[in-house]
Every structure is written in C-alpha cells, then in structure tokens.
Design an enzyme around this catalytic site. Structure first.
Site, PDB file in Angstrom:
ATOM      1  CG  ASP A 148      -2.167   0.787   1.052  1.00 50.63           C
ATOM      2  OD1 ASP A 148      -2.340   1.408  -0.021  1.00 50.63           O
ATOM      3  OD2 ASP A 148      -2.996   0.787   1.980  1.00 50.63           O
TER       4      ASP A 148
ATOM      5  CG  ASP B 176      -9.185   3.597   0.527  1.00 51.48           C
ATOM      6  OD1 ASP B 176      -8.364   3.054  -0.233  1.00 51.48           O
ATOM      7  OD2 ASP B 176      -8.965   3.811   1.731  1.00 51.48           O
TER       8      ASP B 176
END
Length: 888
Positions: A636, A688
């Site tokens: 990430d 997201d």
C-alpha cells in the site's frame, strides 16, 4: 477435399480442333423441338439439362464453377434450383458477380504494377467470398501441353500474399499431372512453398486483409518504392502483420498507422526486435536490411486505436436511392454512400460541437479496379478534392486543403493543419475514371469516413506483463479493510474464512482471504520491529501468529493474503537492527531525509536502493512472508517515488520460493502504468471505494460506501482499460456486495457495481461481512455468468459516454461480445442505446441477458434498454451473419 465441376455458358469452342463436338440433331430429337447448340440460347438449354444430370449422378460433388452466366439459366431460375436440390453445393461465378452465388472468381488478370499485386484488378466489393484465379507456371497453357514451363517464385508468392492481404482467396491452377507427377518446375515450387511459408503461416492463416473492412495498418504503396500488404488476426485485431514484398530503396519503411497505437515490432521469421517510432499518423521502421527475397514480414502488436471521433453525423449533397451520405458514417461496412454519379459532390461531417480536426479518414468501396488497365476498366476513386471547415455549417470560407487522393486501394487519409471546428466538408471535384468508362465515370462509393482529432501516439507504456505466473485471471476473494477495518483479529479473520466456505462462494472462485492493515503492533515512534527490523505482529490480535492463521485458511482450501507498505520503520533505524543474512544494518540503507507514506503507524523512511543491503532487507521480508504461507501480498501507499521499491519487491517475491500474487495500492499514477504492468499483478487505479461515512471510529461501520464512490470508477476504468490483461489487472478496489442495502447502495447500484468491476476485469475482493450474507446479494455473487465476464481475460472499453448513459463492450476469445449498458444517474430513468458497429461488428446479433440468463433472440443493428437510476443491463451478443470490424 471437394471437387467443383467447371461449367461454361459459351458454345464458341463447339468445333475446336476441326471436329464438331455438339450434336444439335440428337438433342433436338430428345427435346422434341429444333435446338441449335452452337447458339448461346440453344447451348443454355442443353447445359441447363446437363446441370441436373450431373447433380443426379454426383450428389457428393462440391459444386459448380460457372464460367459466366447464360440468359436461359437465369430466366429458368437455375441457381435457385441447384441450392434447393443440393443445398451443400458451392456455386462460384467466374468473371461475373451474380449475388446469389457463393463466390466470384476473377480469372488471370495481368498488367498490374507490381505484377504480383493481383487484387489491383479485382472489382468485387467485400465482404464477398472472392477468388483470384491464376496459373502457377509463368508461361504456357492452362492445361498440360507436354512442356515444363518455368515458375516465377516472386510472382506466385506475391500473388498468394497480396490476395491474403485483401481477404481474397487464391485459386492457383497447376497443369495436369502426367504419369502421376506434376511437371518438375511446379513440383519444385510446391516443395519450396511448403517450407517457405511455414515460419510466417500465422500472418497468412486466420487473418484478414488489413486496411479495409477489418481495420489494420495501411497496405499498398509505401515510401521509396516499397510495396506490400498488411494482415490482421481474426481473433485479435491488435495483432497485425506488415508484408514487404518489394523493399524500399532505403533502410526505412513508413506505413500509415490508421490510428493504431503501436506497442512492439518484431521480424516474424527471426523474432528480432525492430527499431521503430510513431508520429504524425505514420509508423516508421528504421535500420532495416537483409530483406527476404520474397516476403519480409513484421509482426506488429498494437494497443487499440486513438484519436478517432465517435458520434459524427455525415450527410451528402447528392446520393443514390438507398445510399445516403449517413451510410458513410454509420460504423457499418455493409452499408455505403453512393454519389449517384454527381460531381462535384460534398460530404459534410457534423461533429456535434466544436472539436479539434487533424485528418479525414476514407475507406472507399473496393468495387472497381485500382489502376487504368484500359479505357473500360478504370478506378472509381476520388481524385481532386477540397476540404472546408465551419463553426455554423453555413459559413465555410476558403478551402483549408486541396489536393488529389491517389488511385490506390486501402484506407486513405487527408491530413489537415490541426484546427478547431464543428463542421468539416469534403468536396470531391473529380474521380479517376475516364469518360469512356461508362460504368465507373463519376461514380463514387464510400464505405466509411471518419474524423481524426489527433494522431495515435506510441504505446510505449505497454511493456510486457509480469511473468511471475500469477493472476492470469483477476483475483477473487475477500479483504478485511472495508468491514473489519482497524480491528482485525485472528478470530474475525477465521470467521470470514469459515463463512466463505459455508456460503459456497469458494466454489464460485472466491478463494483469497486477505488480511489488510493493523495486523502490526505500534508504539509512539511507529511500528515495533523484530530483531531484523521488520514489522512485528500484534500478539494481542494474533496470539497464534500469522503462520498459524495462514495454515488455518489453507486447511479450508483457501489462499491467504497479507499487507505491507514500502520503506523501513523508524524504530528499525533507531535501533540500527541488522539485515538478516548480511553484515549490513538499518542505518546503512535508510534515507532519513525522506518519510515514506504510511496511513496509520506512519514513521517510515525511504530505502536507498543504491546502498548495499537494501535489496537484501526486502528479500528477508519476502522470505518471512513466504515461510508464513502468504499467497497474495498487497503493498500500500505506492506512488511514482516508489518505482525502485516495486522492482525490489518483485525480485524478492520471485526469489522467495513461493508463488505470491503481487498487488499494488492505491491511487497509482497512470503515467507510470508501464512499471506497474511490468512488475505487479494488479494495481489500484483510484483511492478507496469506502466512503468513511459510518457511525464508528474513523467512519467505520455501515454504510461502507456510496454511489458517488462507485460511479467515480467509470472514468478511471475507461482511462486504464488498455493496460489490463492476463498477468496484470486494473484494481477498482473492494466489491461492496454482500450485505444488502446497508452497504450504502441500492440493489440496482450493487448490480451496476458488480457489472462494472466484471467488465473492467478488476479483482473481485469482497469488502462485506460474509457471516451475514444478504440473500439477494448472495444470488448476485454466485451468478457464474457475471463471474465469467470478469474472468474472461479481457478488459472492456467504453463505447458510449453521454451524460448518465454509458455502454461498454469487449470481445471474448470465442468471438462473442459482452456489452454493458448503464444509467449512472441518481434520478430519472434513461434509455441507453448502442449500435453493433460501436460494439465491434455489424449486422445481427443473438442476445442473451447475463443477469437473468434469458435468451432475447436475434436483434439487428443496435440494442437499447430503458434503465432506472443506477441500473445496468448486461448482455452477451453472438454475431449472426455479421461482419467483424476494428473498433475505434
């Protein structure tokens, strides 16, 4: 093999060799009336009867090769009767194009330049099963005359290749065998061709001619005396071939790209990479030499077309009945505009609003020869033209371009100095046909014309996919972030794994159980670390350790996914921990002047990969993860500054001894798509999908998302579409389907959510609570037709984008198309339509609804659906009697 019998309509050879071969008296007695077999009508009656006699005696015959038509046959419906009596027969028409017949043959045309370019003399418009008939021996009779004439290999191979490059079948006549053998020169050629064509067979077999109906690079006359054809794979329109039959006098070849983005060029025979560049609408191959004496073939991989404006309306100042100007812009090569022999004539393009104009593309109908072989056989193609631009469709001003279009086959481009306008007018002042050619004089027919807003740019970003063997299809499973969020525990992850199996979702391909962030332990300075500087597991959350959790998940027949971010922890640097298996330490590799992105514990430094020990540090993590049983690793916080990290992790995972699916997150820049594609198996294309609008800490809890976060993916998926394929996928983030309306989406929106992810070929990683599956959502998630769309290995492209109305299309390996229609709005129904030509073919399609599984029958030309706000319609279309075409 099938035998086709030659049948002629012409009695002119009735006394060939000084002997009368036709017995008119006997036939007259048989018919009970006087019939002169030496006349065309009399011979037509006799041969008409002969057809039926042959059909009765030889029912397994392949059909007839008919040398011209006879009026008696036509007036007595001979061909209809043949098909009725012997529906499996093939009828081939020699030198005439009678529509009812299966194919037309064009017999022994000569006089072209180059001599091998037989299709220059073919006058039959495609799509049509067309033969080019020629003899193998370069001289001599069609039939055996006792001689052994020479075979011109360049001429013959050139004919075979140029026919293929025009979607024309080659009918090569070899003289009859004598004593069981072909004449020696012909036998030698056959043996030679068998070995010569084998290495380039993929460019000739299973292909169509390029630059005509099926898209592809421009064929014909290139630079510096070069000439050849192009071919396009029937199963992959982005796979193309350039056949150079006559090389240029220089070491450079320039070919019009027709809007295709070039990704790579190799020599098909040798596999050697070719130096190339692309600009201004032209593909340039350089540093060439060592030309094959007959056919040098370059294999060209493209990445779709670019800069071709959809939705353009076309009209004409004159048209023949049923052949309106609109047919030149309808996306169908089965329709065409005819100017009704009117010159000058205008073709006007309405772009809908003011847009950049770079060039006009023209595909003129291939129903005339391409050169002036005689006064009665001339080219019906554009000669002199003018181009005008206008913003209101009324005021045109002076021409912005004048010139001549060459009398050549294949797509032609009229390049303009880039300008902005709403209307573009092409004025055709003359054509190449002479006044003595009464059939073609002033006739103009155009299959398709289009506006290019820009030239295609090289697909330099299209580096090879990762070859780590992972993710040949998008990953499917569950991820902890959306629902479990910041509080993962051993018990919670096991419960989701249990539910994945109990629900049966695993039997539909959902096999990954991915533990996301917050498995680590943190203190005031960031991540606590182990003795080698790697993040330490939080023992309160995972008392049995990560390996035990992975083992449990594996025992369920599932796969285990894990999470990390780039860099090295501040605590590792402060403690100057050793790097496992080396003499180096954390301070040796840390760049403490730069802080790496980390969303939660933070306090991560960049790694300086120019320092010894840097790769070994990442290697030690990868080996640890492999020993724990990790099958999927999400890294990430990756951005452009982390290219070295991505390369290092790819290298480390390959050396770990365990196959691990390598995923990158999140909101990666598309400018570096080449790197993500080369090293990883998936990459997050946006932030997201979670809305962080729930009532819990940090916005956790329901709702998990909202429609604005999902619908934002439509534009992203369209932009990233070219980069997806087996081995690497555009990750649109978690699939929030499973808990009904409480996730923040209506049932319609959840279906659209799933449909877009499937069409885009995105990983399907559920973010919902599998222990409380909603029955409606479970039915969605176990719809194998939808899963199949995601797993077919193809990412769809957007073909309609008009306000809330969208349509997406992709062609699967079996030749079927999958089409999704969306109403992305939040209020009001909308009727969404798509033409089959926008999808990728023309004609009629057999339609099945993939959400319901219901068969909708055959539908011609286009498809429409009235959709509620947020609703989708997903169909599979099998073309029926249709023409495949390259999609813009």
């Amino acid at each position: 093999m099938k035998v086709i019998l030659y049948m002629t309509d012409d009695p002119q050879w009735h006394d060939e060799g000084g002997h009368e071969w036709l017995d008119s008296a006997a036939y007259s007695a048989y018919k009970g009336k006087s019939v002169d077999l030496t006349t065309r009508d009399g011979f037509g009656q006799f041969s008409y009867d002969n057809f039926f006699e042959v059909m009765d005696r030889y029912p397994d015959l392949g059909g007839f090769w008919i040398d011209n038509d006879n009026a008696y046959w036509e007036s007595h419906d001979l061909y209809q009767q043949i098909y009725q009596k012997r529906p499996n027969y093939t009828l081939s028409n020699n030198n005439e194009d009678t529509p009812i017949m299966d194919m037309i043959s064009n017999e022994q045309k000569t006089g072209m330049s180059p001599a091998y370019d037989y299709p220059q003399a073919v006058y039959t418009a495609q799509p049509r099963l067309t033969e080019a008939d020629f003899k193998l021996p370069s001289t001599g009779a069609w039939w055996y005359d006792g001689s052994d004439p020479a075979v011109d290999r360049m001429l013959t191979l050139g004919r075979l290749v140029t026919n293929t490059g025009s979607s024309v079948k080659a009918l090569m006549a070899e003289t009859a065998q004598v004593n069981g053998k072909f004449p020696a020169n012909q036998a030698a050629f056959n043996n030679f061709a068998n070995s010569y064509l084998d290495p380039i067979w993929e460019s000739l077999h299973g292909t169509e001619g390029g630059g005509y109906l099926y898209g592809g690079l421009k064929p014909g006359f290139w630079n510096d005396g070069a000439h050849g054809v192009t071919t396009v794979s029937r199963t992959d329109p982005d796979l193309q071939y350039i056949h150079v039959l006559t090389p240029p006098s220089t070491s450079t070849l320039r070919v019009r790209d027709n809007g295709y983005r070039i990704a790579s060029v190799t020599n098909l025979r040798t596999g050697a990479a070719i130096s190339w560049s692309q600009s201004g609408g032209v593909l340039t191959l350089s540093g060439l030499g060592g030309w094959d004496p007959y056919d040098t073939v370059f294999k060209v991989t493209t990445a779709g077309r670019q800069g071709i404006l959809p939705g353009v309306t076309v009209s004409a100042s004159a048209s023949a009945s049923g052949r309106a100007g609109s047919a030149a812009g309808d996306g169908s090569y089965l329709t065409y505009w005819d100017n009704n022999k009117t010159l000058p004539v205008n073709l006007t393009f309405d772009l809908g609003s003011s847009k950049k104009v770079q060039y006009i593309g023209l595909n003129q109908r291939e129903d005339s020869v391409a050169y002036a072989r005689s006064d009665t056989e001339q080219s019906a193609r554009i000669k002199a033209y003018k181009v005008y631009l206008s913003n209101d469709g009324t005021t045109w001003g002076s021409a912005v371009k004048t010139g001549e279009v060459p009398s050549r086959r294949g797509i032609q481009g009229i390049d303009l100095t880039a300008a902005t306008a709403r209307y573009v007018r092409l004025e055709v002042d003359s054509t190449w046909a002479a006044a003595t050619d009464t059939t073609r004089y002033k006739r103009l027919r155009i299959d398709e014309a289009w506006i290019g807003t820009s030239y295609a740019t090289p697909a330099t970003a299209f580096t090879p996919m990762s070859d780590n063997g992972q993710s040949q299809r998008p990953a499917m499973g569950w991820s902890s972030w959306s629902y479990v969020r910041r509080t993962p525990t051993e018990a919670k992850i096991k419960a989701q794994a249990d539910a994945l199996v109990a629900s049966g979702l695993n039997n539909h391909g959902f096999v990954y159980v991915n533990l996301d962030d917050f498995w680590q332990k943190c203190d005031a300075n960031g991540f606590t670390v182990d003795s080698y500087g790697r993040w330490a597991v939080d023992p309160a959350k995972f008392p049995s350790g990560i390996k035990a959790l992975a083992d449990y998940i594996h025992s369920k027949g599932l796969k285990f996914g894990f999470y990390v971010t780039p860099g090295i922890a501040k605590n590792a640097v402060t403690a100057n921990t050793p790097i496992e298996g080396t003499s180096y330490r954390a301070k040796d590799i840390a760049d403490t002047s730069r802080t790496e992105k980390n969303y939660n514990c933070k306090n991560m430094y960049y790694i300086d990969y120019g320092k010894p020990g840097a790769q070994e540090f990442v290697d030690s993590w990868a080996k640890q993860f492999a020993s724990w049983g990790v099958d999927y690793l999400k890294i990430d916080g990756v951005g452009s500054a982390d290219l070295a990290d991505v390369q290092a992790w790819d290298k480390a995972l390959r050396a770990s001894g365990r196959p691990i699916n390598f995923a990158l997150s999140n909101n990666l820049p598309i400018a570096d798509a080449a790197t993500w594609r080369q090293y990883a198996n998936s990459w997050r294309t946006q932030g997201d999908v979670e809305c962080y609008c729930g009532p819990g800490a940090n916005g956790s809890g329901y709702p998990l998302t909202d429609w604005s976060h999902v619908s934002a993916r439509f534009n992203t998926a369209a932009s990233w579409q070219p980069y997806a394929g087996p081995g690497g996928w555009n990750d649109l983030d978690s699939l929030e389907v499973g808990n009904g309306d409480q996730v923040g989406l209506t049932a319609d929106q959840r279906r659209s959510h799933f449909t877009l992810w499937a069409m885009a070929g995105s990983p399907l990683l559920l973010g919902t609570d599998l222990t409380h599956l909603d029955t409606v959502d479970k039915a969605m998630l176990t719809n194998d037709r939808l899963i199949g769309v995601d797993q077919d290995g193809v990412a769809a492209e957007r073909v309609v984008n008009s306000g809330v109305k969208q349509a997406w299309s992709k062609r699967e390996s079996n030749g079927a198309y999958v089409v999704a229609l969306f109403n992305t709005g939040t209020s009001g129904s909308a009727t969404v339509s798509v033409n089959w030509s926008q999808v990728g073919f023309t004609g009629t399609g057999d339609v099945t609804d993939l959400w319901s599984g219901s068969h909708k029958g055959t539908i011609a030309d286009s498809y429409s659906a009235t959709l509620r706000p947020g609703e989708t319609r997903l169909i599979r279309v099998n073309p029926v009697n249709s023409t495949l075409r390259g999609r813009s």
